[in-house]
Design a protein around this motif. Structure first.
Motif, PDB file in Angstrom:
ATOM      1  N   HIS A 181       4.232 -14.333 -13.028  1.00  0.00           N
ATOM      2  CA  HIS A 181       3.855 -13.031 -13.585  1.00  0.00           C
ATOM      3  C   HIS A 181       4.074 -12.985 -15.097  1.00  0.00           C
ATOM      4  CE1 HIS A 181       3.162  -8.734 -13.732  1.00  0.00           C
ATOM      5  NE2 HIS A 181       4.319  -8.592 -14.377  1.00  0.00           N
ATOM      6  N   VAL A 182       5.235 -13.466 -15.548  1.00  0.00           N
ATOM      7  CA  VAL A 182       5.536 -13.452 -16.986  1.00  0.00           C
ATOM      8  C   VAL A 182       4.586 -14.381 -17.735  1.00  0.00           C
ATOM      9  CG1 VAL A 182       7.272 -14.109 -18.716  1.00  0.00           C
ATOM     10  CG2 VAL A 182       7.930 -12.733 -16.726  1.00  0.00           C
ATOM     11  N   LEU A 183       4.368 -15.577 -17.219  1.00  0.00           N
ATOM     12  CA  LEU A 183       3.441 -16.513 -17.871  1.00  0.00           C
ATOM     13  C   LEU A 183       2.026 -15.936 -17.929  1.00  0.00           C
ATOM     14  CD1 LEU A 183       4.604 -19.987 -16.456  1.00  0.00           C
ATOM     15  CD2 LEU A 183       4.886 -19.094 -18.784  1.00  0.00           C
ATOM     16  N   GLY A 184       1.603 -15.321 -16.836  1.00  0.00           N
ATOM     17  CA  GLY A 184       0.276 -14.713 -16.805  1.00  0.00           C
ATOM     18  C   GLY A 184       0.123 -13.607 -17.837  1.00  0.00           C
ATOM     19  N   ARG A 185       1.151 -12.793 -17.977  1.00  0.00           N
ATOM     20  CA  ARG A 185       1.082 -11.706 -18.967  1.00  0.00           C
ATOM     21  C   ARG A 185       1.110 -12.243 -20.391  1.00  0.00           C
ATOM     22  NH1 ARG A 185       3.210  -6.068 -17.584  1.00  0.00           N
ATOM     23  NH2 ARG A 185       3.067  -6.067 -19.833  1.00  0.00           N
ATOM     24  N   GLN A 186       1.921 -13.268 -20.632  1.00  0.00           N
ATOM     25  CA  GLN A 186       2.044 -13.806 -21.991  1.00  0.00           C
ATOM     26  C   GLN A 186       0.828 -14.641 -22.393  1.00  0.00           C
ATOM     27  OE1 GLN A 186       4.466 -13.088 -24.234  1.00  0.00           O
ATOM     28  NE2 GLN A 186       5.230 -11.665 -22.682  1.00  0.00           N
ATOM     29  N   LEU A 187       0.327 -15.444 -21.463  1.00  0.00           N
ATOM     30  CA  LEU A 187      -0.762 -16.358 -21.796  1.00  0.00           C
ATOM     31  C   LEU A 187      -2.142 -15.736 -21.624  1.00  0.00           C
ATOM     32  CD1 LEU A 187       0.629 -19.646 -20.174  1.00  0.00           C
ATOM     33  CD2 LEU A 187       0.721 -18.952 -22.583  1.00  0.00           C
ATOM     34  N   PHE A 188      -2.319 -14.913 -20.592  1.00  0.00           N
ATOM     35  CA  PHE A 188      -3.642 -14.395 -20.275  1.00  0.00           C
ATOM     36  C   PHE A 188      -3.739 -12.875 -20.391  1.00  0.00           C
ATOM     37  CE2 PHE A 188      -2.893 -18.200 -17.596  1.00  0.00           C
ATOM     38  CZ  PHE A 188      -3.748 -19.059 -18.263  1.00  0.00           C
ATOM     39  N   GLY A 189      -2.626 -12.226 -20.683  1.00  0.00           N
ATOM     40  CA  GLY A 189      -2.644 -10.775 -20.815  1.00  0.00           C
ATOM     41  C   GLY A 189      -2.726 -10.036 -19.506  1.00  0.00           C
ATOM     42  N   ASN A 190      -2.571 -10.755 -18.396  1.00  0.00           N
ATOM     43  CA  ASN A 190      -2.664 -10.117 -17.083  1.00  0.00           C
ATOM     44  C   ASN A 190      -1.690 -10.804 -16.133  1.00  0.00           C
ATOM     45  OD1 ASN A 190      -3.504  -8.504 -15.041  1.00  0.00           O
ATOM     46  ND2 ASN A 190      -5.475  -9.525 -14.731  1.00  0.00           N
ATOM     47  N   GLY A 191      -0.797 -10.015 -15.531  1.00  0.00           N
ATOM     48  CA  GLY A 191       0.185 -10.569 -14.601  1.00  0.00           C
ATOM     49  C   GLY A 191      -0.347 -10.632 -13.184  1.00  0.00           C
ATOM     50  N   VAL A 192       0.540 -10.842 -12.249  1.00  0.00           N
ATOM     51  CA  VAL A 192       0.196 -10.934 -10.825  1.00  0.00           C
ATOM     52  C   VAL A 192      -0.013  -9.533 -10.275  1.00  0.00           C
ATOM     53  CG1 VAL A 192       1.029 -11.676  -8.552  1.00  0.00           C
ATOM     54  CG2 VAL A 192       1.528 -13.063 -10.578  1.00  0.00           C
ATOM     55  N   THR A 193      -1.158  -9.313  -9.644  1.00  0.00           N
ATOM     56  CA  THR A 193      -1.440  -8.025  -9.023  1.00  0.00           C
ATOM     57  C   THR A 193      -0.464  -7.797  -7.874  1.00  0.00           C
ATOM     58  OG1 THR A 193      -3.772  -8.290  -9.548  1.00  0.00           O
ATOM     59  CG2 THR A 193      -3.216  -6.634  -7.890  1.00  0.00           C
ATOM     60  N   GLY A 194       0.142  -6.617  -7.850  1.00  0.00           N
ATOM     61  CA  GLY A 194       1.066  -6.290  -6.768  1.00  0.00           C
ATOM     62  C   GLY A 194       2.438  -6.917  -6.923  1.00  0.00           C
TER      63      GLY A 194
ATOM     64  N   SER B 101       0.481  -0.035  -1.233  1.00  0.00           N
ATOM     65  CA  SER B 101      -0.640   0.580  -1.948  1.00  0.00           C
ATOM     66  C   SER B 101      -1.540  -0.429  -2.662  1.00  0.00           C
ATOM     67  CB  SER B 101      -0.118   1.620  -2.947  1.00  0.00           C
ATOM     68  OG  SER B 101       0.809   1.017  -3.824  1.00  0.00           O
ATOM     69  N   ALA B 102      -0.981  -1.420  -3.316  1.00  0.00           N
ATOM     70  CA  ALA B 102      -1.809  -2.338  -4.107  1.00  0.00           C
ATOM     71  C   ALA B 102      -2.398  -3.467  -3.269  1.00  0.00           C
ATOM     72  CB  ALA B 102      -1.003  -2.915  -5.268  1.00  0.00           C
ATOM     73  N   LEU B 103      -1.578  -4.114  -2.465  1.00  0.00           N
ATOM     74  CA  LEU B 103      -2.026  -5.303  -1.734  1.00  0.00           C
ATOM     75  C   LEU B 103      -2.415  -5.031  -0.284  1.00  0.00           C
ATOM     76  CD1 LEU B 103       0.640  -7.823  -3.077  1.00  0.00           C
ATOM     77  CD2 LEU B 103      -1.719  -7.537  -3.823  1.00  0.00           C
ATOM     78  N   GLN B 104      -2.182  -3.813   0.197  1.00  0.00           N
ATOM     79  CA  GLN B 104      -2.521  -3.418   1.566  1.00  0.00           C
ATOM     80  C   GLN B 104      -1.822  -4.296   2.620  1.00  0.00           C
ATOM     81  OE1 GLN B 104      -4.342  -0.545   2.246  1.00  0.00           O
ATOM     82  NE2 GLN B 104      -3.993  -0.329   0.050  1.00  0.00           N
ATOM     83  N   ILE B 105      -0.602  -4.741   2.309  1.00  0.00           N
ATOM     84  CA  ILE B 105       0.188  -5.514   3.277  1.00  0.00           C
ATOM     85  C   ILE B 105       0.791  -4.538   4.269  1.00  0.00           C
ATOM     86  CG2 ILE B 105       2.261  -6.955   3.551  1.00  0.00           C
ATOM     87  CD1 ILE B 105       1.730  -8.009   0.709  1.00  0.00           C
ATOM     88  N   PRO B 106       0.651  -4.780   5.571  1.00  0.00           N
ATOM     89  CA  PRO B 106       1.292  -3.890   6.547  1.00  0.00           C
ATOM     90  C   PRO B 106       2.804  -3.855   6.300  1.00  0.00           C
ATOM     91  CG  PRO B 106      -0.243  -5.374   7.632  1.00  0.00           C
ATOM     92  CD  PRO B 106      -0.122  -5.843   6.215  1.00  0.00           C
ATOM     93  N   LEU B 107       3.360  -2.661   6.118  1.00  0.00           N
ATOM     94  CA  LEU B 107       4.768  -2.535   5.741  1.00  0.00           C
ATOM     95  C   LEU B 107       5.730  -2.954   6.844  1.00  0.00           C
ATOM     96  CD1 LEU B 107       4.763   0.744   3.624  1.00  0.00           C
ATOM     97  CD2 LEU B 107       5.037  -1.609   2.844  1.00  0.00           C
ATOM     98  N   TRP B 108       5.248  -2.999   8.077  1.00  0.00           N
ATOM     99  CA  TRP B 108       6.169  -3.397   9.142  1.00  0.00           C
ATOM    100  C   TRP B 108       6.581  -4.865   9.003  1.00  0.00           C
ATOM    101  CZ3 TRP B 108       5.181  -7.350  12.495  1.00  0.00           C
ATOM    102  CH2 TRP B 108       3.856  -7.785  12.607  1.00  0.00           C
ATOM    103  N   ILE B 109       5.766  -5.670   8.329  1.00  0.00           N
ATOM    104  CA  ILE B 109       6.075  -7.105   8.204  1.00  0.00           C
ATOM    105  C   ILE B 109       7.348  -7.334   7.379  1.00  0.00           C
ATOM    106  CG2 ILE B 109       5.252  -9.318   7.343  1.00  0.00           C
ATOM    107  CD1 ILE B 109       2.398  -8.398   8.149  1.00  0.00           C
ATOM    108  N   PRO B 110       7.440  -6.836   6.130  1.00  0.00           N
ATOM    109  CA  PRO B 110       8.699  -7.068   5.411  1.00  0.00           C
ATOM    110  C   PRO B 110       9.873  -6.282   5.995  1.00  0.00           C
ATOM    111  CG  PRO B 110       7.234  -5.701   4.096  1.00  0.00           C
ATOM    112  CD  PRO B 110       6.451  -6.178   5.276  1.00  0.00           C
ATOM    113  N   TYR B 111       9.604  -5.092   6.549  1.00  0.00           N
ATOM    114  CA  TYR B 111      10.693  -4.279   7.086  1.00  0.00           C
ATOM    115  C   TYR B 111      11.209  -4.792   8.424  1.00  0.00           C
ATOM    116  CZ  TYR B 111       9.739  -0.935   3.369  1.00  0.00           C
ATOM    117  OH  TYR B 111       9.578  -0.341   2.151  1.00  0.00           O
ATOM    118  N   LEU B 112      10.518  -5.760   8.999  1.00  0.00           N
ATOM    119  CA  LEU B 112      11.015  -6.406  10.215  1.00  0.00           C
ATOM    120  C   LEU B 112      12.327  -7.149   9.933  1.00  0.00           C
ATOM    121  CD1 LEU B 112      10.272  -6.867  13.183  1.00  0.00           C
ATOM    122  CD2 LEU B 112       9.047  -8.913  12.483  1.00  0.00           C
TER     123      LEU B 112
END
Length: 197
Positions: A50-63, A141-152
């Motif tokens: 994310h940091v490299l993407g923001r510094q080098l390309f002006g855009n970080g990792v979505t989500g 909200s951003a990646l539409q990952i079902p929340l039950w997966i990490p909360y498991l």
């Protein structure tokens, strides 16, 4: 600081039940270490990219924020059982530390059984919450990952912590020594003496 259980050759052979419990302990330890290690590596890689993407390309990792939050939830609950295994969990020990011998061991068994039961109870409620979240189809909200997966990770982590507390109780019921966890004896190293030149 507690020390790990002594594995010297003069130890008496373990019963089949204790060998089975040691196997359960090793399996849960491998699971916890794997999840924790993978989560930490994933989080480190995510933040670096994310940091490299923001510094080098002006855009970080979505989500990135969502993924970081999910990783922290997973690490917190996966680390719960591991902290109990190493006797590194938070404990209110003012009264406990004043005891010694048999009363100390009895209190440790009662605390381990009670806390383990509480962990199982919380795991049951957490699993109901995760099931409700899955039924409702809640997603991030951003990646539409079902929340039950990490909360498991919550019910699984609480379940593993409960198992570790009960393993501590069993170890203390079947051993002459007092154990703070299944593998950590209740021994403290002497503080170094700073007065010697």
């Amino acid at each position: 600081m507690s020390r790990p259980a002594d594995s010297s050759a003069n130890r008496r052979p373990a019963s089949p039940v204790l060998r089975l419990l040691e196997g359960v302990d090793r399996l849960t330890e491998w699971l916890e270490k794997s999840v924790l290690g993978a989560s930490v590596l994933f989080l480190a890689a995510l933040l670096i990219i994310h940091v490299l993407g923001r510094q080098l390309f002006g855009n970080g990792v979505t989500g990135q924020v969502e993924l970081t939050q999910m990783s922290l939830v997973i690490m917190t609950f996966a680390g719960l059982g591991y902290a109990v295994r190493r006797a590194r969990h938070i404990s209110m020990s003012a009264f406990f530390d004043q005891l010694s011998g048999r009363p100390r061991k009895v209190l440790l068994i009662i605390i381990s059984l009670g806390t383990g039961a509480l962990m199982f109870y919380l795991a049951w409620y957490a699993s109901e919450y995760v099931a409700t979240m899955a039924e409702r189809g809640r997603t991030s909200s951003a990646l539409q990952i079902p929340l039950w997966i990490p909360y498991l990770a919550a019910p699984i982590g609480l379940l593993l912590a409960g198992i570790q507390f009960w393993l501590t109780a069993v170890r203390n019921l079947t051993s002459r020594d007092t154990y703070r966890s299944f593998s950590e004896k209740d021994e403290y190293l002497a503080a170094p003496d700073d007065s010697t030149p």
